[in-house]
Design an enzyme around this catalytic site. Structure first.
Site, short mmCIF file in Angstrom:
data_model
loop_
_atom_site.label_atom_id
_atom_site.label_comp_id
_atom_site.label_asym_id
_atom_site.label_seq_id
_atom_site.Cartn_x
_atom_site.Cartn_y
_atom_site.Cartn_z
N LYS A 155 -46.35 -44.47 62.63
CA LYS A 155 -46.16 -43.13 62.06
C LYS A 155 -47.44 -42.76 61.32
CE LYS A 155 -44.71 -41.28 58.28
NZ LYS A 155 -45.68 -40.16 58.20
N GLU A 164 -49.00 -52.63 51.41
CA GLU A 164 -50.35 -52.58 50.87
C GLU A 164 -50.38 -51.33 50.02
OE1 GLU A 164 -53.52 -51.61 49.93
OE2 GLU A 164 -54.43 -51.48 51.93
N CYS A 196 -57.94 -47.70 48.60
CA CYS A 196 -57.12 -48.50 47.68
C CYS A 196 -57.97 -49.51 46.93
CB CYS A 196 -56.05 -49.27 48.44
SG CYS A 196 -55.04 -48.24 49.47
N GLU A 210 -53.78 -45.53 39.03
CA GLU A 210 -54.60 -45.25 40.21
C GLU A 210 -54.77 -43.74 40.36
OE1 GLU A 210 -53.11 -45.89 44.24
OE2 GLU A 210 -55.03 -46.85 44.71
#
Ligand SMILES: *[C@@H]1O[C@H](CO)[C@@H](O)[C@H](O)[C@H]1NC(C)=O
Ligand SMILES: *[C@@H]1O[C@H](CO)[C@@H](O)[C@H](O)[C@H]1NC(C)=O
Length: 472
Positions: free
Chosen positions: A164, A240, A274, A371
């Site tokens: 996806k 992740e 990331c 983040e």
């Protein structure tokens, strides 16, 4: 099925299908549902593609299941050949793929053609090499009269896959779909659907026949996926998730090298990685000088169309991402940190955000803990090794870290002390096909790349034989 044509690098026209890729052909989504994709460099509508609905997810799962029945018995030779053929096609059409990444994700064409596409090729070839090496474990079990059982037959892996794509940047994968069909994979072995996370992603997470789900994205969604698995069929999950990577600079580090990598660590891909080095800890003895030089070097950016080779800075992914950056600038100022540079939107067309850095950031500040996923650095001084290990470990995340020093013993102590899925010494960034990549703590679990990634996609079956004596 409808196609769209977009303009890529040096004006090349690239045509891809807008449909969902199921059984090697393109089909519309249930109810003809679509999703509008914009160009983040202009903010203008780019294309419209199919958006998978739960009905489509069910259809795609059935397709994968059907393909699995034959694919799992396919020879490893065939699997290797097909993976290598796909790598060749990606290499052939590298410019198209890099262009598509630039127009819907805002990634610089030169980064994509120089880095991302070659990495995709390398990864395919690396795992192609593993196709005939995923064997059952052979072990000897002494039993009774020194009888030795040997369990040997290979339990070849051979999964089928549903991908996806990210809802806002599906074009790379649309192109990839064409290449998968061209490479000759049997229908259903790789299906690719575009769709909204909350609809198509959720339907995949809930599906009782999906055996394994690997997700890269935010912690919030990662948690939801894990909860969904617990509530449904306990599908195996790899996550992740985010990061808040520390880059630790000691006063004995090579000056230019440390500046080069700490700057790249938070500006490459506009910091939308990331593993970005978004927290920079600098030893107090060189702190002032380092911060000044870092600031000078990180301002250096030519923003504009990601397809043009002179551009060194693309847009952030979308308007929401830009607003998020701006809100963190406010939080930084309210928290008492010093704005070194940036902190604002560039121009009024597209979603460009200036490279930004704050210095003297306190450890518990939001901009040091959360983040942000953008070109946004938070810098703070430290005195001792113990102090910087505690600070580096002092967030919920543990994905990636970098340390800069010319003292090998110190480097060993720091790499050991930092809780992180990967640590680099005197460099930043570790995405290689043969190097496991993934997090600890709330950055998730499981590994992409390397031999460890194979463990994520295989299960172990132990078989014990009692071989009866011949009755001849
Ligand atoms: C979907 O689009 C096709 C082609 O335009 C049309 O024939 C069909 O009726 C549409 N289906 C629905 C449910 O809207
Ligand atoms: C990381 O730092 C924290 C805080 O100082 C400490 O408790 C932890 O043991 C450290 N981790 C390692 C692996 O040394």
């Amino acid at each position: 099925m409808a196609t769209i044509t977009v303009t890529g690098f040096e004006g090349r026209q690239i045509t891809v299908s807008t449909g969902l890729f199921i059984d090697n052909s393109f089909v519309p989504a249930f109810d003809n549902k679509t999703i509008d994709i914009e160009n983040p460099a202009t903010g203008a509508h780019l294309v419209t593609v199919s958006a998978a609905q739960p009905e489509d997810v069910d259809r795609v799962v059935q397709s994968s299941k059907k393909a699995y029945a034959t694919w799992k018995t396919e020879s490893s030779n065939t699997r290797r050949t097909l993976l290598n053929r796909l790598a060749d096609l990606i290499e052939r059409d590298a410019s198209d793929l890099a262009s598509l990444e630039a127009v819907d994700a805002g990634i610089l064409y030169r980064d994509s053609i120089g880095l991302h596409v070659p990495q995709a090729v390398e990864t395919l070839r690396y795992f192609a090499g593993w196709a005939d090496k995923v064997d059952g474990v052979s072990m000897s079990i002494p039993q009774g009269m020194i009888t030795i059982w040997k369990i040997a037959p290979a339990l070849a892996a051979g999964n089928t896959l549903i991908i996806k794509t990210p809802e806002m940047c599906p074009l790379y994968a649309q192109k990839l779909s064409h290449l998968i069909a061209e490479a000759g994979f049997p229908p259903g072995v790789i299906n690719i659907i575009c769709g909204v996370g909350a609809v198509a992603g959720q339907a995949l997470a809930e599906h009782m026949e999906v055996k394994k789900l690997s997700f890269t994205g935010s912690s919030a969604v990662g948690r939801a996926i894990l909860a969904t698995s617990a509530r449904t069929n306990l599908k195996k999950i790899t996550l992740e998730l985010g990061g808040k990577g520390p880059s630790v600079v000691f006063d004995d580090a090579d000056w230019d090298n440390a500046l080069l990598w700490t700057t790249l660590g938070i500006t490459v891909n506009n910091g939308q990685i990331c593993a970005a080095g978004s927290r920079i800890y600098v030893q107090d003895t060189i702190y002032q000088k380092f911060v000044e030089e870092f600031s000078k070097r990180s301002r250096d950016a030519i923003h504009g169309d990601p397809l043009l080779s002179q551009t060194t800075k693309g847009p952030v992914m979308n308007a929401g991402q830009l607003d998020k950056m701006l809100s963190y600038v406010q939080k930084g100022q309210q928290g008492g940190a010093k704005l070194l540079h940036g902190g604002e939107r560039i121009g009024n067309k597209g979603h460009f955000f200036a490279n930004t850095a704050f210095s003297d950031v306190s450890q518990d500040a939001a901009i040091m803990q959360e983040e942000i996923f953008g070109p946004f650095a938070s810098i703070a001084p430290f005195k001792t090794e113990e102090e910087v290990i505690a600070k580096a470990n002092g967030t919920l995340y543990g994905l990636s870290a970098a340390v800069f020093t010319n003292d090998l013993n110190k480097a060993f102590r720091i790499t050991e002390g930092i809780e992180s899925g990967q640590v680099t010494v005197n460099t930043w960034g570790t995405v290689n096909a043969n190097t496991p990549f993934g997090g600890v703590k709330e950055s998730g679990f499981g590994r992409d790349n390397g031999k460890d990634a194979l463990d994520e996609w295989t299960t172990v079956k132990s078989v014990k034989w009692n071989i009866l004596p011949s009755k001849l």
